[in-house]
Write an enzyme that holds these catalytic residues in place. Structure first.
Site, mmCIF file in Angstrom:
data_model
loop_
_atom_site.group_PDB
_atom_site.id
_atom_site.type_symbol
_atom_site.label_atom_id
_atom_site.label_comp_id
_atom_site.label_asym_id
_atom_site.label_seq_id
_atom_site.Cartn_x
_atom_site.Cartn_y
_atom_site.Cartn_z
ATOM 1 N N LYS A 233 6.445 12.656 7.015
ATOM 2 C CA LYS A 233 6.079 12.626 5.597
ATOM 3 C C LYS A 233 7.140 11.895 4.793
ATOM 4 O O LYS A 233 8.268 12.367 4.670
ATOM 5 C CB LYS A 233 5.959 14.054 5.048
ATOM 6 C CG LYS A 233 5.350 14.065 3.666
ATOM 7 C CD LYS A 233 5.547 15.387 2.963
ATOM 8 C CE LYS A 233 6.611 15.337 1.901
ATOM 9 N NZ LYS A 233 6.424 14.321 0.867
ATOM 10 N N GLU B 285 19.860 17.043 6.456
ATOM 11 C CA GLU B 285 20.793 16.066 5.861
ATOM 12 C C GLU B 285 20.609 16.170 4.359
ATOM 13 O O GLU B 285 19.578 15.753 3.830
ATOM 14 C CB GLU B 285 20.462 14.652 6.353
ATOM 15 C CG GLU B 285 20.509 14.467 7.860
ATOM 16 C CD GLU B 285 21.917 14.623 8.417
ATOM 17 O OE1 GLU B 285 22.885 14.529 7.644
ATOM 18 O OE2 GLU B 285 22.039 14.861 9.623
ATOM 19 N N CYS C 108 23.039 8.928 -1.053
ATOM 20 C CA CYS C 108 23.702 10.215 -0.828
ATOM 21 C C CYS C 108 25.198 10.014 -0.574
ATOM 22 O O CYS C 108 25.994 10.927 -0.758
ATOM 23 C CB CYS C 108 23.053 10.937 0.336
ATOM 24 S SG CYS C 108 22.992 9.923 1.821
ATOM 25 N N GLU D 93 25.571 17.666 -7.846
ATOM 26 C CA GLU D 93 25.111 16.312 -7.524
ATOM 27 C C GLU D 93 24.235 15.790 -8.667
ATOM 28 O O GLU D 93 23.227 16.405 -9.017
ATOM 29 C CB GLU D 93 24.300 16.321 -6.217
ATOM 30 C CG GLU D 93 23.921 14.925 -5.767
ATOM 31 C CD GLU D 93 23.001 14.907 -4.545
ATOM 32 O OE1 GLU D 93 22.020 15.673 -4.534
ATOM 33 O OE2 GLU D 93 23.267 14.140 -3.608
HETATM 34 P P1 NAD Z 1 13.803 16.457 -2.081
HETATM 35 O O1 NAD Z 1 14.477 17.550 -1.361
HETATM 36 O O2 NAD Z 1 13.186 16.754 -3.399
HETATM 37 O O3 NAD Z 1 12.641 15.802 -1.207
HETATM 38 C C1 NAD Z 1 12.879 15.281 0.072
HETATM 39 C C2 NAD Z 1 11.599 15.320 0.872
HETATM 40 O O4 NAD Z 1 11.249 16.691 1.087
HETATM 41 C C3 NAD Z 1 10.403 14.700 0.154
HETATM 42 O O5 NAD Z 1 9.575 14.077 1.104
HETATM 43 C C4 NAD Z 1 9.704 15.913 -0.440
HETATM 44 O O6 NAD Z 1 8.337 15.710 -0.680
HETATM 45 C C5 NAD Z 1 9.935 16.950 0.635
HETATM 46 N N1 NAD Z 1 9.886 18.340 0.179
HETATM 47 C C6 NAD Z 1 10.054 18.835 -1.070
HETATM 48 N N2 NAD Z 1 9.917 20.167 -1.074
HETATM 49 C C7 NAD Z 1 9.648 20.540 0.204
HETATM 50 C C8 NAD Z 1 9.421 21.780 0.837
HETATM 51 N N3 NAD Z 1 9.419 22.925 0.162
HETATM 52 N N4 NAD Z 1 9.219 21.801 2.173
HETATM 53 C C9 NAD Z 1 9.238 20.647 2.888
HETATM 54 N N5 NAD Z 1 9.434 19.432 2.330
HETATM 55 C C10 NAD Z 1 9.643 19.375 1.000
HETATM 56 O O7 NAD Z 1 14.877 15.290 -2.193
HETATM 57 P P2 NAD Z 1 14.713 13.906 -2.933
HETATM 58 O O8 NAD Z 1 14.841 14.142 -4.401
HETATM 59 O O9 NAD Z 1 13.529 13.211 -2.393
HETATM 60 O O10 NAD Z 1 15.998 13.118 -2.388
HETATM 61 C C11 NAD Z 1 17.233 13.149 -3.015
HETATM 62 C C12 NAD Z 1 18.179 14.067 -2.266
HETATM 63 O O11 NAD Z 1 18.283 13.662 -0.922
HETATM 64 C C13 NAD Z 1 19.577 14.029 -2.809
HETATM 65 O O12 NAD Z 1 20.076 15.338 -2.867
HETATM 66 C C14 NAD Z 1 20.341 13.229 -1.779
HETATM 67 O O13 NAD Z 1 21.719 13.501 -1.711
HETATM 68 C C15 NAD Z 1 19.651 13.634 -0.538
HETATM 69 N N6 NAD Z 1 19.871 12.671 0.535
HETATM 70 C C16 NAD Z 1 20.659 13.043 1.586
HETATM 71 C C17 NAD Z 1 20.929 12.145 2.603
HETATM 72 C C18 NAD Z 1 21.782 12.526 3.774
HETATM 73 O O14 NAD Z 1 21.765 11.799 4.767
HETATM 74 N N7 NAD Z 1 22.517 13.600 3.725
HETATM 75 C C19 NAD Z 1 20.375 10.863 2.550
HETATM 76 C C20 NAD Z 1 19.579 10.529 1.457
HETATM 77 C C21 NAD Z 1 19.322 11.446 0.454
#
Ligand code: NAD
Length: 480
Positions: free
Chosen positions: A173, A248, A282, A384
Protein backbone atom coordinates in the site's frame (compact mmCIF):
# COMPACT_ATOMS: atom_id res chain seq x y z
CA UNK A 1 -10.13 12.70 -14.77
CA UNK A 2 -7.89 9.69 -14.32
CA UNK A 3 -9.24 7.15 -11.82
CA UNK A 4 -6.32 5.18 -10.43
CA UNK A 5 -7.11 1.51 -9.83
CA UNK A 6 -5.66 -1.09 -7.53
CA UNK A 7 -3.53 -3.89 -8.98
CA UNK A 8 -4.67 -7.34 -7.92
CA UNK A 9 -3.68 -10.64 -9.51
CA UNK A 10 -2.02 -8.81 -12.40
CA UNK A 11 -5.17 -6.84 -13.25
CA UNK A 12 -6.18 -3.23 -12.71
CA UNK A 13 -9.36 -3.26 -10.63
CA UNK A 14 -11.61 -0.56 -9.12
CA UNK A 15 -12.36 -0.63 -5.38
CA UNK A 16 -15.20 -2.93 -4.31
CA UNK A 17 -16.88 0.02 -2.58
CA UNK A 18 -16.93 1.93 -5.87
CA UNK A 19 -15.71 4.95 -3.89
CA UNK A 20 -12.73 7.14 -4.76
CA UNK A 21 -10.73 9.76 -2.88
CA UNK A 22 -9.32 13.01 -4.27
CA UNK A 23 -5.68 13.05 -5.28
CA UNK A 24 -4.44 16.62 -4.96
CA UNK A 25 -1.53 18.27 -6.74
CA UNK A 26 -0.15 20.23 -3.76
CA UNK A 27 1.62 22.80 -5.93
CA UNK A 28 -1.65 23.78 -7.58
CA UNK A 29 -3.96 22.95 -4.69
CA UNK A 30 -6.32 21.18 -7.11
CA UNK A 31 -7.58 17.62 -7.54
CA UNK A 32 -5.87 15.99 -10.50
CA UNK A 33 -6.87 12.32 -10.17
CA UNK A 34 -8.92 9.96 -8.06
CA UNK A 35 -7.57 7.25 -5.76
CA UNK A 36 -9.49 4.10 -4.83
CA UNK A 37 -11.04 4.27 -1.37
CA UNK A 38 -10.45 0.56 -0.86
CA UNK A 39 -11.20 -1.38 2.30
CA UNK A 40 -10.69 -4.76 3.97
CA UNK A 41 -12.54 -6.54 1.14
CA UNK A 42 -10.02 -5.36 -1.45
CA UNK A 43 -7.17 -6.33 0.86
CA UNK A 44 -8.68 -9.76 1.24
CA UNK A 45 -8.91 -10.21 -2.54
CA UNK A 46 -5.26 -9.13 -2.84
CA UNK A 47 -4.21 -11.56 -0.11
CA UNK A 48 -5.98 -14.42 -1.89
CA UNK A 49 -4.16 -13.58 -5.14
CA UNK A 50 -0.84 -13.34 -3.29
CA UNK A 51 -1.45 -16.65 -1.52
CA UNK A 52 -2.26 -18.37 -4.81
CA UNK A 53 0.88 -16.98 -6.45
CA UNK A 54 3.18 -17.81 -3.52
CA UNK A 55 4.06 -21.48 -4.12
CA UNK A 56 5.01 -20.84 -7.76
CA UNK A 57 7.02 -17.70 -7.05
CA UNK A 58 8.79 -19.24 -4.04
CA UNK A 59 9.80 -22.20 -6.19
CA UNK A 60 11.00 -20.00 -9.07
CA UNK A 61 14.80 -20.24 -9.30
CA UNK A 62 16.58 -17.20 -7.86
CA UNK A 63 18.17 -16.52 -11.24
CA UNK A 64 14.73 -16.21 -12.85
CA UNK A 65 13.37 -13.99 -10.08
CA UNK A 66 16.50 -11.90 -10.49
CA UNK A 67 15.97 -11.61 -14.25
CA UNK A 68 12.40 -10.34 -13.79
CA UNK A 69 13.40 -7.84 -11.09
CA UNK A 70 16.17 -6.54 -13.35
CA UNK A 71 13.59 -6.11 -16.11
CA UNK A 72 11.47 -4.06 -13.69
CA UNK A 73 14.53 -1.89 -12.90
CA UNK A 74 15.02 -1.38 -16.62
CA UNK A 75 11.34 -0.53 -17.01
CA UNK A 76 11.66 2.16 -14.33
CA UNK A 77 14.66 3.63 -16.13
CA UNK A 78 12.88 3.53 -19.49
CA UNK A 79 9.94 5.41 -17.95
CA UNK A 80 12.02 7.84 -15.91
CA UNK A 81 10.45 11.01 -17.29
CA UNK A 82 6.85 9.86 -16.77
CA UNK A 83 7.58 8.56 -13.29
CA UNK A 84 9.45 11.72 -12.28
CA UNK A 85 6.64 13.94 -13.50
CA UNK A 86 4.05 11.81 -11.69
CA UNK A 87 6.07 11.99 -8.48
CA UNK A 88 6.54 15.73 -8.84
CA UNK A 89 2.79 16.31 -9.25
CA UNK A 90 1.84 13.90 -6.45
CA UNK A 91 4.30 15.31 -3.93
CA UNK A 92 5.04 18.92 -4.92
CA UNK A 93 8.78 18.18 -4.91
CA UNK A 94 11.00 19.72 -7.60
CA UNK A 95 10.90 17.69 -10.81
CA UNK A 96 14.70 17.85 -10.93
CA UNK A 97 14.93 16.03 -7.58
CA UNK A 98 12.47 13.33 -8.65
CA UNK A 99 14.35 12.81 -11.92
CA UNK A 100 17.87 12.74 -10.50
CA UNK A 101 17.36 11.11 -7.09
CA UNK A 102 14.06 9.44 -6.29
CA UNK A 103 13.29 7.58 -9.50
CA UNK A 104 16.86 6.43 -10.29
CA UNK A 105 17.10 5.18 -6.71
CA UNK A 106 13.90 3.18 -7.16
CA UNK A 107 15.52 1.42 -10.13
CA UNK A 108 18.66 0.87 -8.01
CA UNK A 109 16.56 -0.82 -5.34
CA UNK A 110 15.38 -3.43 -7.83
CA UNK A 111 18.85 -3.88 -9.33
CA UNK A 112 20.41 -4.21 -5.90
CA UNK A 113 18.06 -6.88 -4.56
CA UNK A 114 17.83 -8.66 -7.93
CA UNK A 115 21.56 -9.29 -7.73
CA UNK A 116 21.83 -9.61 -3.94
CA UNK A 117 19.56 -12.65 -4.00
CA UNK A 118 22.08 -14.44 -6.21
CA UNK A 119 24.63 -14.15 -3.40
CA UNK A 120 22.39 -14.76 -0.40
CA UNK A 121 23.83 -17.59 1.63
CA UNK A 122 22.91 -19.72 4.58
CA UNK A 123 25.17 -21.32 7.16
CA UNK A 124 26.23 -24.85 8.06
CA UNK A 125 27.88 -25.96 11.34
CA UNK A 126 29.38 -29.27 12.22
CA UNK A 127 28.88 -30.29 15.86
CA UNK A 128 32.07 -32.21 16.68
CA UNK A 129 31.95 -35.53 14.76
CA UNK A 130 28.31 -35.93 15.62
CA UNK A 131 25.98 -33.85 13.53
CA UNK A 132 25.66 -31.41 10.70
CA UNK A 133 23.45 -28.34 11.19
CA UNK A 134 22.37 -26.16 8.36
CA UNK A 135 19.98 -23.24 8.08
CA UNK A 136 17.33 -22.95 5.45
CA UNK A 137 16.15 -19.37 4.83
CA UNK A 138 12.73 -19.72 3.30
CA UNK A 139 10.31 -17.04 2.07
CA UNK A 140 7.65 -16.32 4.68
CA UNK A 141 4.58 -16.08 2.44
CA UNK A 142 2.53 -12.95 1.85
CA UNK A 143 4.28 -9.78 3.01
CA UNK A 144 2.38 -6.60 3.90
CA UNK A 145 4.27 -3.50 2.77
CA UNK A 146 3.15 0.00 3.78
CA UNK A 147 4.98 3.14 2.69
CA UNK A 148 4.71 6.93 3.16
CA UNK A 149 4.41 9.92 0.81
CA UNK A 150 7.73 11.69 1.09
CA UNK A 151 9.81 9.52 -1.29
CA UNK A 152 6.93 7.49 -2.70
CA UNK A 153 8.46 5.20 -5.30
CA UNK A 154 11.85 4.96 -3.65
CA UNK A 155 10.50 3.79 -0.28
CA UNK A 156 7.85 1.59 -1.88
CA UNK A 157 10.42 -0.28 -3.99
CA UNK A 158 12.82 -0.47 -1.01
CA UNK A 159 10.30 -2.91 0.45
CA UNK A 160 8.85 -4.53 -2.68
CA UNK A 161 12.24 -5.47 -4.16
CA UNK A 162 13.65 -7.48 -1.21
CA UNK A 163 10.26 -9.07 -0.45
CA UNK A 164 9.95 -10.36 -4.01
CA UNK A 165 13.64 -11.18 -4.46
CA UNK A 166 13.46 -13.59 -1.53
CA UNK A 167 10.45 -15.41 -2.99
CA UNK A 168 7.63 -13.80 -1.02
CA UNK A 169 4.52 -12.40 -2.62
CA UNK A 170 3.18 -9.08 -1.43
CA UNK A 171 0.21 -6.89 -0.71
CA UNK A 172 1.53 -3.36 -0.81
CA UNK A 173 0.00 0.00 0.00
CA UNK A 174 1.50 3.32 -1.05
CA UNK A 175 0.39 6.49 0.70
CA UNK A 176 -3.05 7.68 -0.38
CA UNK A 177 -1.48 11.13 -0.85
CA UNK A 178 1.00 9.91 -3.48
CA UNK A 179 -0.37 6.87 -5.32
CA UNK A 180 0.62 7.65 -8.91
CA UNK A 181 4.13 6.17 -9.18
CA UNK A 182 3.07 2.87 -7.62
CA UNK A 183 0.21 2.79 -10.13
CA UNK A 184 2.68 3.24 -12.99
CA UNK A 185 4.98 0.63 -11.46
CA UNK A 186 2.21 -1.98 -11.69
CA UNK A 187 2.18 -1.67 -15.46
CA UNK A 188 5.98 -1.90 -15.57
CA UNK A 189 5.79 -5.12 -13.50
CA UNK A 190 3.30 -6.67 -15.91
CA UNK A 191 5.47 -5.76 -18.90
CA UNK A 192 8.56 -7.17 -17.17
CA UNK A 193 6.80 -10.53 -16.88
CA UNK A 194 6.12 -10.58 -13.14
CA UNK A 195 3.57 -13.37 -12.68
CA UNK A 196 0.05 -12.28 -11.64
CA UNK A 197 -0.50 -12.11 -7.88
CA UNK A 198 3.19 -11.79 -6.94
CA UNK A 199 2.83 -8.05 -6.31
CA UNK A 200 -0.59 -6.68 -5.45
CA UNK A 201 -1.11 -2.98 -4.82
CA UNK A 202 -4.15 -1.83 -2.89
CA UNK A 203 -4.72 1.92 -2.78
CA UNK A 204 -6.61 3.71 -0.04
CA UNK A 205 -6.55 5.14 3.45
CA UNK A 206 -4.23 3.95 6.19
CA UNK A 207 -7.13 3.58 8.60
CA UNK A 208 -8.88 1.16 6.20
CA UNK A 209 -6.40 -0.49 3.84
CA UNK A 210 -3.27 -0.17 6.01
CA UNK A 211 -5.09 -1.38 9.11
CA UNK A 212 -6.61 -4.32 7.17
CA UNK A 213 -3.17 -5.36 5.92
CA UNK A 214 -1.72 -5.25 9.43
CA UNK A 215 -4.63 -7.22 10.92
CA UNK A 216 -4.96 -9.82 8.14
CA UNK A 217 -4.24 -13.27 9.59
CA UNK A 218 -2.61 -14.54 6.37
CA UNK A 219 -0.04 -11.71 6.34
CA UNK A 220 2.73 -12.77 8.73
CA UNK A 221 5.31 -10.15 7.77
CA UNK A 222 4.82 -6.38 7.94
CA UNK A 223 7.29 -3.81 6.70
CA UNK A 224 6.19 -0.29 7.55
CA UNK A 225 7.66 3.15 6.96
CA UNK A 226 5.83 6.19 8.25
CA UNK A 227 5.13 8.21 11.37
CA UNK A 228 5.93 7.12 14.93
CA UNK A 229 2.30 7.29 16.12
CA UNK A 230 1.21 5.02 13.23
CA UNK A 231 4.10 2.68 14.00
CA UNK A 232 2.92 2.38 17.61
CA UNK A 233 -0.60 1.52 16.43
CA UNK A 234 0.74 -1.12 14.05
CA UNK A 235 2.86 -2.62 16.83
CA UNK A 236 -0.22 -2.83 19.07
CA UNK A 237 -2.12 -4.81 16.43
CA UNK A 238 0.75 -6.97 15.18
CA UNK A 239 2.36 -7.94 18.51
CA UNK A 240 -0.40 -10.23 19.84
CA UNK A 241 -0.66 -11.83 16.39
CA UNK A 242 3.10 -12.62 16.56
CA UNK A 243 3.86 -11.04 13.22
CA UNK A 244 7.38 -10.22 12.14
CA UNK A 245 7.55 -6.44 11.87
CA UNK A 246 9.99 -3.71 10.90
CA UNK A 247 9.03 -0.15 11.70
CA UNK A 248 10.93 2.73 10.07
CA UNK A 249 9.61 5.83 11.80
CA UNK A 250 10.17 9.53 12.38
CA UNK A 251 13.28 11.47 13.28
CA UNK A 252 14.58 14.70 14.76
CA UNK A 253 18.09 14.39 13.51
CA UNK A 254 21.03 16.41 14.81
CA UNK A 255 23.56 17.97 12.46
CA UNK A 256 26.56 18.52 14.75
CA UNK A 257 29.17 20.98 13.52
CA UNK A 258 32.45 21.35 15.41
CA UNK A 259 34.47 24.56 15.03
CA UNK A 260 37.30 22.72 13.25
CA UNK A 261 34.99 21.51 10.43
CA UNK A 262 35.43 22.34 6.77
CA UNK A 263 32.84 25.12 7.05
CA UNK A 264 32.22 25.57 3.36
CA UNK A 265 31.24 21.92 2.89
CA UNK A 266 29.32 21.84 6.18
CA UNK A 267 27.32 24.87 5.04
CA UNK A 268 26.61 23.63 1.52
CA UNK A 269 25.62 20.17 2.74
CA UNK A 270 23.83 21.62 5.78
CA UNK A 271 21.64 23.67 3.45
CA UNK A 272 20.67 20.49 1.59
CA UNK A 273 20.18 18.40 4.71
CA UNK A 274 17.91 21.10 6.14
CA UNK A 275 15.72 21.80 3.14
CA UNK A 276 15.96 19.10 0.48
CA UNK A 277 12.48 17.91 -0.49
CA UNK A 278 11.15 20.86 1.60
CA UNK A 279 12.65 19.19 4.69
CA UNK A 280 10.40 16.18 4.18
CA UNK A 281 13.09 13.50 4.25
CA UNK A 282 13.14 11.41 7.40
CA UNK A 283 16.95 11.88 7.38
CA UNK A 284 16.95 15.69 7.20
CA UNK A 285 19.06 17.33 9.89
CA UNK A 286 16.39 19.51 11.45
CA UNK A 287 18.45 20.43 14.55
CA UNK A 288 21.74 22.06 13.70
CA UNK A 289 24.16 22.19 16.65
CA UNK A 290 27.20 24.41 16.16
CA UNK A 291 30.25 24.72 18.43
CA UNK A 292 30.34 28.19 20.01
CA UNK A 293 33.40 29.71 18.26
CA UNK A 294 31.84 28.95 14.85
CA UNK A 295 28.20 29.68 15.76
CA UNK A 296 27.65 33.31 14.72
CA UNK A 297 29.41 33.03 11.36
CA UNK A 298 27.63 29.77 10.57
CA UNK A 299 24.20 31.21 11.38
CA UNK A 300 24.85 34.29 9.27
CA UNK A 301 26.07 32.32 6.26
CA UNK A 302 23.33 29.68 6.43
CA UNK A 303 20.62 32.35 6.61
CA UNK A 304 22.17 34.16 3.66
CA UNK A 305 22.06 30.98 1.54
CA UNK A 306 18.61 29.98 2.75
CA UNK A 307 17.08 33.25 1.62
CA UNK A 308 18.53 32.64 -1.86
CA UNK A 309 16.73 29.31 -2.31
CA UNK A 310 14.13 29.68 -5.00
CA UNK A 311 10.65 28.65 -3.89
CA UNK A 312 8.66 27.98 -7.03
CA UNK A 313 6.68 25.74 -9.31
CA UNK A 314 8.17 22.25 -8.87
CA UNK A 315 7.87 21.67 -12.61
CA UNK A 316 10.37 24.48 -13.30
CA UNK A 317 13.98 23.43 -13.65
CA UNK A 318 15.48 26.15 -11.44
CA UNK A 319 13.15 25.60 -8.48
CA UNK A 320 14.93 24.66 -5.25
CA UNK A 321 11.88 24.40 -3.01
CA UNK A 322 8.50 23.10 -4.13
CA UNK A 323 5.26 22.68 -2.22
CA UNK A 324 4.75 20.61 0.94
CA UNK A 325 2.66 17.52 0.34
CA UNK A 326 -0.85 18.54 1.43
CA UNK A 327 -3.03 21.19 3.02
CA UNK A 328 -3.05 19.20 6.27
CA UNK A 329 0.71 19.03 6.31
CA UNK A 330 0.98 22.73 5.42
CA UNK A 331 -1.25 23.53 8.43
CA UNK A 332 0.85 21.29 10.67
CA UNK A 333 4.14 22.95 9.69
CA UNK A 334 2.62 26.43 10.01
CA UNK A 335 1.36 25.53 13.50
CA UNK A 336 4.95 24.67 14.48
CA UNK A 337 6.10 28.07 13.23
CA UNK A 338 3.58 29.69 15.57
CA UNK A 339 4.69 27.40 18.37
CA UNK A 340 8.35 28.29 17.80
CA UNK A 341 7.49 31.99 18.23
CA UNK A 342 5.48 31.25 21.39
CA UNK A 343 8.41 29.29 22.78
CA UNK A 344 10.65 32.34 22.34
CA UNK A 345 12.35 31.35 19.09
CA UNK A 346 13.75 34.06 16.86
CA UNK A 347 12.93 33.45 13.19
CA UNK A 348 15.84 34.70 11.08
CA UNK A 349 14.32 33.90 7.70
CA UNK A 350 11.16 32.30 6.34
CA UNK A 351 8.55 31.63 9.01
CA UNK A 352 5.65 32.18 6.62
CA UNK A 353 3.79 30.79 3.63
CA UNK A 354 5.23 31.71 0.25
CA UNK A 355 2.71 33.53 -1.92
CA UNK A 356 2.78 32.15 -5.44
CA UNK A 357 1.08 33.14 -8.66
CA UNK A 358 -0.31 31.47 -11.80
CA UNK A 359 -0.69 27.68 -11.64
CA UNK A 360 0.64 27.63 -8.06
CA UNK A 361 -1.47 30.46 -6.59
CA UNK A 362 -3.47 28.03 -4.41
CA UNK A 363 -0.53 25.69 -3.62
CA UNK A 364 0.99 24.82 -0.26
CA UNK A 365 4.33 26.62 -0.19
CA UNK A 366 6.34 27.52 2.90
CA UNK A 367 9.48 29.65 2.91
CA UNK A 368 12.54 27.78 4.21
CA UNK A 369 12.90 28.81 7.82
CA UNK A 370 15.84 29.17 10.21
CA UNK A 371 15.11 29.58 13.92
CA UNK A 372 17.53 30.35 16.78
CA UNK A 373 17.40 30.98 20.54
CA UNK A 374 15.30 27.96 21.46
CA UNK A 375 16.16 25.67 24.37
CA UNK A 376 16.79 22.02 23.47
CA UNK A 377 13.87 20.82 25.62
CA UNK A 378 11.15 22.90 23.93
CA UNK A 379 8.61 21.18 21.69
CA UNK A 380 9.98 22.79 18.52
CA UNK A 381 13.30 21.06 19.24
CA UNK A 382 11.79 17.79 20.42
CA UNK A 383 8.99 17.00 17.94
CA UNK A 384 9.28 16.04 14.30
CA UNK A 385 8.05 18.93 12.13
CA UNK A 386 8.94 17.35 8.78
CA UNK A 387 9.00 20.61 6.86
CA UNK A 388 11.43 23.29 5.66
CA UNK A 389 12.31 24.33 9.20
CA UNK A 390 15.63 24.10 11.08
CA UNK A 391 16.74 25.32 14.45
CA UNK A 392 20.34 26.25 15.21
CA UNK A 393 21.72 25.94 18.74
CA UNK A 394 25.25 26.63 20.04
CA UNK A 395 27.14 24.07 22.13
CA UNK A 396 30.38 23.98 24.07
CA UNK A 397 32.61 20.89 23.73
CA UNK A 398 32.07 17.25 22.87
CA UNK A 399 30.11 16.26 25.98
CA UNK A 400 27.46 18.91 25.48
CA UNK A 401 27.23 18.12 21.75
CA UNK A 402 26.52 14.47 22.49
CA UNK A 403 24.06 15.30 25.27
CA UNK A 404 22.11 17.68 23.00
CA UNK A 405 22.26 15.37 19.98
CA UNK A 406 20.91 12.46 22.01
CA UNK A 407 18.42 14.52 24.00
CA UNK A 408 15.34 13.72 21.91
CA UNK A 409 13.03 10.68 21.79
CA UNK A 410 14.18 9.86 18.25
CA UNK A 411 17.35 8.21 16.93
CA UNK A 412 17.22 7.87 13.17
CA UNK A 413 20.33 9.59 11.84
CA UNK A 414 22.96 12.14 12.79
CA UNK A 415 25.56 14.10 10.89
CA UNK A 416 28.91 15.07 12.31
CA UNK A 417 31.34 17.67 10.95
CA UNK A 418 34.93 17.74 12.20
CA UNK A 419 38.45 17.42 10.81
CA UNK A 420 39.56 15.57 13.95
CA UNK A 421 39.52 11.87 13.02
CA UNK A 422 39.69 10.64 16.60
CA UNK A 423 36.81 12.84 17.65
CA UNK A 424 34.74 11.66 14.67
CA UNK A 425 35.04 8.03 15.79
CA UNK A 426 34.61 8.88 19.49
CA UNK A 427 31.43 10.90 18.97
CA UNK A 428 29.96 8.60 16.29
CA UNK A 429 30.18 5.73 18.76
CA UNK A 430 28.17 7.61 21.38
CA UNK A 431 25.44 9.07 19.17
CA UNK A 432 22.10 7.28 19.56
CA UNK A 433 21.35 7.03 15.85
CA UNK A 434 20.86 4.23 13.36
CA UNK A 435 23.11 6.06 10.90
CA UNK A 436 25.90 8.56 11.59
CA UNK A 437 27.31 10.50 8.65
CA UNK A 438 30.76 12.02 9.11
CA UNK A 439 31.50 15.02 6.86
CA UNK A 440 28.72 14.03 4.46
CA UNK A 441 24.97 13.47 4.32
CA UNK A 442 22.65 11.02 2.57
CA UNK A 443 25.45 8.93 1.10
CA UNK A 444 23.96 5.46 0.92
CA UNK A 445 25.49 2.08 0.37
CA UNK A 446 22.52 -0.24 -0.02
CA UNK A 447 24.43 -3.07 1.69
CA UNK A 448 24.42 -1.31 5.07
CA UNK A 449 21.70 -1.83 7.69
CA UNK A 450 19.24 1.05 7.66
CA UNK A 451 16.83 2.07 10.40
CA UNK A 452 16.43 3.89 13.66
CA UNK A 453 16.89 3.64 17.41
CA UNK A 454 14.47 4.73 20.15
CA UNK A 455 11.19 6.11 18.72
CA UNK A 456 12.63 6.04 15.20
CA UNK A 457 11.76 2.40 14.91
CA UNK A 458 12.66 -1.23 15.36
CA UNK A 459 14.42 -3.55 12.97
CA UNK A 460 16.62 -2.68 10.05
CA UNK A 461 16.20 -2.64 6.30
CA UNK A 462 18.91 -2.74 3.65
CA UNK A 463 21.22 -5.39 2.26
CA UNK A 464 21.51 -8.66 4.12
CA UNK A 465 19.21 -7.37 6.90
CA UNK A 466 16.32 -7.12 4.43
CA UNK A 467 16.97 -10.55 2.92
CA UNK A 468 16.99 -12.01 6.41
CA UNK A 469 13.89 -10.11 7.46
CA UNK A 470 11.84 -11.47 4.59
CA UNK A 471 12.95 -15.05 5.14
CA UNK A 472 12.33 -17.54 7.93
CA UNK A 473 15.43 -19.30 9.24
CA UNK A 474 14.95 -22.99 9.85
CA UNK A 475 17.73 -25.07 11.35
CA UNK A 476 18.06 -28.68 10.22
CA UNK A 477 20.21 -30.85 12.46
CA UNK A 478 21.31 -34.16 10.94
CA UNK A 479 23.03 -36.69 13.21
CA UNK A 480 25.48 -38.90 11.41
P1 NAD B 1 1.92 7.94 8.16
O1 NAD B 1 2.32 7.14 9.32
O2 NAD B 1 0.78 8.88 8.30
O3 NAD B 1 1.55 7.03 6.90
C1 NAD B 1 2.45 6.09 6.38
C2 NAD B 1 1.68 4.99 5.68
O4 NAD B 1 0.92 4.28 6.66
C3 NAD B 1 0.66 5.51 4.67
O5 NAD B 1 0.59 4.61 3.59
C4 NAD B 1 -0.64 5.49 5.46
O6 NAD B 1 -1.78 5.40 4.66
C5 NAD B 1 -0.45 4.26 6.31
N1 NAD B 1 -1.23 4.24 7.55
C6 NAD B 1 -1.76 5.27 8.24
N2 NAD B 1 -2.42 4.83 9.33
C7 NAD B 1 -2.30 3.47 9.33
C8 NAD B 1 -2.75 2.46 10.20
N3 NAD B 1 -3.47 2.72 11.28
N4 NAD B 1 -2.41 1.18 9.93
C9 NAD B 1 -1.65 0.88 8.84
N5 NAD B 1 -1.22 1.82 7.97
C10 NAD B 1 -1.53 3.10 8.21
O7 NAD B 1 3.24 8.69 7.69
P2 NAD B 1 3.38 9.75 6.52
O8 NAD B 1 2.82 11.05 7.00
O9 NAD B 1 2.88 9.14 5.27
O10 NAD B 1 4.97 9.84 6.39
C11 NAD B 1 5.74 10.74 7.10
C12 NAD B 1 6.45 10.04 8.25
O11 NAD B 1 7.21 8.96 7.75
C13 NAD B 1 7.42 10.93 8.97
O12 NAD B 1 7.28 10.72 10.35
C14 NAD B 1 8.77 10.44 8.50
O13 NAD B 1 9.83 10.67 9.40
C15 NAD B 1 8.51 9.00 8.34
N6 NAD B 1 9.49 8.37 7.46
C16 NAD B 1 10.40 7.51 8.01
C17 NAD B 1 11.38 6.94 7.22
C18 NAD B 1 12.38 5.98 7.80
O14 NAD B 1 13.04 5.30 7.02
N7 NAD B 1 12.54 5.90 9.09
C19 NAD B 1 11.41 7.22 5.86
C20 NAD B 1 10.47 8.11 5.34
C21 NAD B 1 9.50 8.67 6.15
Amino acid sequence: MLHITSFIDGKFVPPISGQFLDNVDPAAGTVYSKVPDSDARDVDAAVKAAQAAFPGWAATPAAERSRILLAIAQGIEDNLDDLARAECIDTGKPLRLARTVDIPRAASNFRFFATAILHFHSEAYRTDQLALNYTLRQPRGVAGLISPWNLPLYLFTWKVAPALATGNTAVAKPSELTPMTAHLLADICNKAGLPPGVLNIVHGLGSKVGAAIVAHPAIRTISFTGGTATGAEIARTAAPLFKKVTLELGGKNPNVIFADADMETALATGLRSSFENQGQICLCGSRILVEKPAYSAFVERLVERTTKLKVGDPLEEDTDQGAVVSKNHFDKVMSYLRLAREEGGKILCGGEAAKMSGRCAAGYFIRPTVIVDLPMQCRTNQEEIFGPVVTITPFEGEEQAIEMANGVPYGLSATLWTRDLNRAHRVAERLESGTVWVNCWLLRDLRTPFGGMKQSGVGREGGEEALRFFTEPKTVCVKY
